[in-house]
Write a protein that holds these residues in place. Structure first.
Motif, PDB file in Angstrom:
ATOM      1  N   HIS A 101       0.801  -1.220   0.000  1.00 55.23           N
ATOM      2  CA  HIS A 101       0.000   0.000   0.000  1.00 55.23           C
ATOM      3  C   HIS A 101       0.839   1.278   0.000  1.00 55.23           C
ATOM      4  CE1 HIS A 101      -3.799  -2.062   0.373  1.00 55.23           C
ATOM      5  NE2 HIS A 101      -3.232  -2.875   1.233  1.00 55.23           N
ATOM      6  N   GLY A 102       2.147   1.139  -0.129  1.00 53.86           N
ATOM      7  CA  GLY A 102       3.011   2.313  -0.176  1.00 53.86           C
ATOM      8  C   GLY A 102       3.087   3.066   1.145  1.00 53.86           C
ATOM      9  N   ILE A 103       2.977   2.328   2.240  1.00 56.44           N
ATOM     10  CA  ILE A 103       2.994   2.918   3.584  1.00 56.44           C
ATOM     11  C   ILE A 103       4.331   2.584   4.239  1.00 56.44           C
ATOM     12  CG2 ILE A 103       1.872   2.846   5.853  1.00 56.44           C
ATOM     13  CD1 ILE A 103      -0.677   1.891   4.320  1.00 56.44           C
ATOM     14  N   ASP A 104       4.878   3.519   4.994  1.00 53.71           N
ATOM     15  CA  ASP A 104       6.118   3.290   5.736  1.00 53.71           C
ATOM     16  C   ASP A 104       5.820   2.334   6.903  1.00 53.71           C
ATOM     17  OD1 ASP A 104       8.365   3.350   7.356  1.00 53.71           O
ATOM     18  OD2 ASP A 104       8.537   5.528   7.374  1.00 53.71           O
ATOM     19  N   PRO A 105       6.328   1.097   6.863  1.00 58.12           N
ATOM     20  CA  PRO A 105       6.014   0.141   7.928  1.00 58.12           C
ATOM     21  C   PRO A 105       6.564   0.560   9.287  1.00 58.12           C
ATOM     22  CG  PRO A 105       7.672  -0.760   6.452  1.00 58.12           C
ATOM     23  CD  PRO A 105       7.197   0.512   5.848  1.00 58.12           C
ATOM     24  N   ASP A 106       7.690   1.265   9.309  1.00 56.46           N
ATOM     25  CA  ASP A 106       8.267   1.694  10.582  1.00 56.46           C
ATOM     26  C   ASP A 106       7.387   2.734  11.268  1.00 56.46           C
ATOM     27  OD1 ASP A 106      10.619   0.049  10.499  1.00 56.46           O
ATOM     28  OD2 ASP A 106      11.415   1.411   8.972  1.00 56.46           O
ATOM     29  N   LEU A 107       6.860   3.660  10.498  1.00 54.27           N
ATOM     30  CA  LEU A 107       5.973   4.676  11.050  1.00 54.27           C
ATOM     31  C   LEU A 107       4.686   4.045  11.575  1.00 54.27           C
ATOM     32  CD1 LEU A 107       5.303   7.642  11.596  1.00 54.27           C
ATOM     33  CD2 LEU A 107       4.479   7.801   9.245  1.00 54.27           C
ATOM     34  N   LEU A 108       4.134   3.114  10.811  1.00 51.70           N
ATOM     35  CA  LEU A 108       2.914   2.437  11.228  1.00 51.70           C
ATOM     36  C   LEU A 108       3.172   1.624  12.496  1.00 51.70           C
ATOM     37  CD1 LEU A 108      -0.037   2.013  10.588  1.00 51.70           C
ATOM     38  CD2 LEU A 108       0.616   0.194   9.002  1.00 51.70           C
ATOM     39  N   LEU A 109       4.318   1.003  12.584  1.00 51.52           N
ATOM     40  CA  LEU A 109       4.693   0.219  13.754  1.00 51.52           C
ATOM     41  C   LEU A 109       4.739   1.104  15.003  1.00 51.52           C
ATOM     42  CD1 LEU A 109       5.620  -2.622  14.659  1.00 51.52           C
ATOM     43  CD2 LEU A 109       7.953  -1.875  14.210  1.00 51.52           C
ATOM     44  N   VAL A 110       5.315   2.281  14.873  1.00 50.02           N
ATOM     45  CA  VAL A 110       5.376   3.219  15.995  1.00 50.02           C
ATOM     46  C   VAL A 110       3.959   3.608  16.433  1.00 50.02           C
ATOM     47  CG1 VAL A 110       6.019   5.569  16.671  1.00 50.02           C
ATOM     48  CG2 VAL A 110       7.662   4.127  15.470  1.00 50.02           C
TER      49      VAL A 110
END
Length: 68
Positions: free
Chosen positions: A49-58
């Motif tokens: 989905h073109g989402i930053d996984p690290d940001l979502l994880l935070v």
């Protein structure tokens, strides 16, 4: 307290706390009800989905910490 990791599946994450669905949706992951997403890791689904996984994880772990 459980920590969410990038290798956890969307299904596992929702099993920790179903309220995390709102965090996922706010982060741009609108397909959490899709059967395929239940077996995808957070990192795989985010990349699709073109989402930053690290940001979502935070965001996911912050939600859990604040919920207590």
């Amino acid at each position: 307290m459980v920590q969410i990791t990038k290798d956890m599946t969307i299904g596992e994450i929702l099993g920790v706390d179903f309220d995390l669905a709102g965090v996922l949706m706010e982060g741009g992951m609108h397909c959490i009800g899709c059967p395929a997403s239940q077996g995808e890791s957070l990192e795989e689904a985010a990349m699709v989905h073109g989402i930053d996984p690290d940001l979502l994880l935070v965001k996911l772990n912050t939600f859990l910490q604040e919920k207590g």
